[in-house]
Design a protein around this motif. Structure first.
Motif, PDB file in Angstrom:
ATOM      1  N   UNK A   4       0.815  -1.193   0.000  1.00 56.51           N
ATOM      2  CA  UNK A   4       0.000   0.000   0.000  1.00 56.51           C
ATOM      3  C   UNK A   4       0.861   1.261   0.000  1.00 56.51           C
ATOM      4  N   UNK A   5       1.970   1.244   0.756  1.00 57.46           N
ATOM      5  CA  UNK A   5       2.858   2.406   0.806  1.00 57.46           C
ATOM      6  C   UNK A   5       3.501   2.639  -0.560  1.00 57.46           C
ATOM      7  N   UNK A   6       3.852   1.576  -1.253  1.00 55.32           N
ATOM      8  CA  UNK A   6       4.463   1.703  -2.568  1.00 55.32           C
ATOM      9  C   UNK A   6       3.469   2.317  -3.551  1.00 55.32           C
ATOM     10  N   UNK A   7       2.214   1.898  -3.446  1.00 55.45           N
ATOM     11  CA  UNK A   7       1.172   2.453  -4.314  1.00 55.45           C
ATOM     12  C   UNK A   7       1.008   3.955  -4.070  1.00 55.45           C
ATOM     13  N   UNK A   8       0.952   4.366  -2.816  1.00 50.11           N
ATOM     14  CA  UNK A   8       0.807   5.791  -2.489  1.00 50.11           C
ATOM     15  C   UNK A   8       2.027   6.587  -2.934  1.00 50.11           C
ATOM     16  N   UNK A   9       3.193   5.994  -2.784  1.00 50.52           N
ATOM     17  CA  UNK A   9       4.424   6.666  -3.214  1.00 50.52           C
ATOM     18  C   UNK A   9       4.398   6.876  -4.732  1.00 50.52           C
ATOM     19  N   UNK A  10       4.010   5.842  -5.481  1.00 43.10           N
ATOM     20  CA  UNK A  10       3.923   5.962  -6.940  1.00 43.10           C
ATOM     21  C   UNK A  10       2.835   6.952  -7.351  1.00 43.10           C
ATOM     22  N   UNK A  11       1.729   6.935  -6.634  1.00 47.77           N
ATOM     23  CA  UNK A  11       0.644   7.863  -6.928  1.00 47.77           C
ATOM     24  C   UNK A  11       1.095   9.312  -6.719  1.00 47.77           C
ATOM     25  N   UNK A  12       1.779   9.566  -5.613  1.00 48.31           N
ATOM     26  CA  UNK A  12       2.277  10.923  -5.350  1.00 48.31           C
ATOM     27  C   UNK A  12       3.374  11.331  -6.327  1.00 48.31           C
ATOM     28  N   UNK A  13       4.111  10.369  -6.807  1.00 48.65           N
ATOM     29  CA  UNK A  13       5.190  10.656  -7.739  1.00 48.65           C
ATOM     30  C   UNK A  13       4.657  10.959  -9.143  1.00 48.65           C
ATOM     31  N   UNK A  14       3.674  10.188  -9.596  1.00 50.00           N
ATOM     32  CA  UNK A  14       3.205  10.320 -10.975  1.00 50.00           C
ATOM     33  C   UNK A  14       2.014  11.263 -11.154  1.00 50.00           C
ATOM     34  N   UNK A  15       1.314  11.617 -10.115  1.00 54.43           N
ATOM     35  CA  UNK A  15       0.169  12.518 -10.239  1.00 54.43           C
ATOM     36  C   UNK A  15       0.567  13.879 -10.804  1.00 54.43           C
ATOM     37  N   UNK A  16       1.617  14.540 -10.307  1.00 48.84           N
ATOM     38  CA  UNK A  16       1.994  15.834 -10.917  1.00 48.84           C
ATOM     39  C   UNK A  16       2.394  15.688 -12.389  1.00 48.84           C
ATOM     40  N   UNK A  17       3.061  14.608 -12.713  1.00 44.79           N
ATOM     41  CA  UNK A  17       3.456  14.381 -14.109  1.00 44.79           C
ATOM     42  C   UNK A  17       2.225  14.211 -14.990  1.00 44.79           C
ATOM     43  N   UNK A  18       1.267  13.442 -14.537  1.00 36.73           N
ATOM     44  CA  UNK A  18       0.035  13.231 -15.298  1.00 36.73           C
ATOM     45  C   UNK A  18      -0.743  14.533 -15.416  1.00 36.73           C
ATOM     46  N   UNK A  19      -0.832  15.291 -14.338  1.00 38.71           N
ATOM     47  CA  UNK A  19      -1.552  16.566 -14.372  1.00 38.71           C
ATOM     48  C   UNK A  19      -0.890  17.571 -15.309  1.00 38.71           C
ATOM     49  N   UNK A  20       0.418  17.479 -15.454  1.00 43.74           N
ATOM     50  CA  UNK A  20       1.125  18.355 -16.378  1.00 43.74           C
ATOM     51  C   UNK A  20       0.957  17.882 -17.827  1.00 43.74           C
ATOM     52  N   UNK A  21       1.097  16.588 -18.068  1.00 41.42           N
ATOM     53  CA  UNK A  21       1.062  16.060 -19.427  1.00 41.42           C
ATOM     54  C   UNK A  21      -0.333  16.005 -20.035  1.00 41.42           C
ATOM     55  N   UNK A  22      -1.354  15.805 -19.231  1.00 41.25           N
ATOM     56  CA  UNK A  22      -2.712  15.670 -19.756  1.00 41.25           C
ATOM     57  C   UNK A  22      -3.157  16.886 -20.567  1.00 41.25           C
ATOM     58  N   UNK A  23      -3.014  18.126 -20.075  1.00 39.34           N
ATOM     59  CA  UNK A  23      -3.408  19.279 -20.898  1.00 39.34           C
ATOM     60  C   UNK A  23      -2.567  19.407 -22.179  1.00 39.34           C
TER      61      UNK A  23
END
Length: 135
Positions: free
Chosen positions: A1-20
């Motif tokens: 679960x910690x690994x999932x949250x770490x990956x989520x926090x790591x990739x969320x800004x990247x996804x939010x930047x790349x999506x637009x």
């Protein structure tokens, strides 16, 4: 679960930047594709006798007027032995909203994104499609 949250926090800004960026580029490519289809539609009509295409271009954007509607423009520059009225009658038979415009006396005009050129052609034909879905 910690690994999932770490990956989520790591990739969320990247996804939010790349999506637009991805959405912007895809919309631009789709609109340019529709404009190119407008040009293909114009080129699909058989040319009159003793007429040849010198140049062609397609554009998408807000080309004339105001508002949010998208406009798709296809144009071909032709060299023809026919008169302006003969060309208009020829294209009128095809039930298309094709405009025939004679060039000025010096035959020099600006080709978008390519600078000034001297062309021996006499007429430019264009087809303008409007998308009024904008608001």
């Amino acid at each position: 679960m910690k690994k999932f949250l770490k990956n989520l926090l790591l990739f969320t800004p990247l996804i939010l930047f790349l999506l637009p960026v991805i959405i912007y580029i895809s919309i631009m490519l789709i609109n340019n594709g529709i404009a190119y289809n407008t040009l293909k539609e114009l080129k699909s009509i058989e040319l009159p006798p003793n007429t040849k295409i010198e140049w062609s271009e397609s554009k998408a954007g807000k080309l004339i007027g105001s508002g949010n509607g998208m406009q798709y423009f296809g144009s071909i520059l032709v060299d023809s032995d026919l008169s302006e009225n003969e060309l208009k009658e020829y294209y009128k038979k095809h039930n298309k909203n094709i405009e025939v415009v004679p060039l000025q006396e010096n035959n020099s005009f600006r080709i978008t994104m390519q600078g000034n050129r001297n062309i021996d052609s006499e007429f430019i034909l264009f087809l303008l499609d409007l998308d009024l879905r904008g608001h």
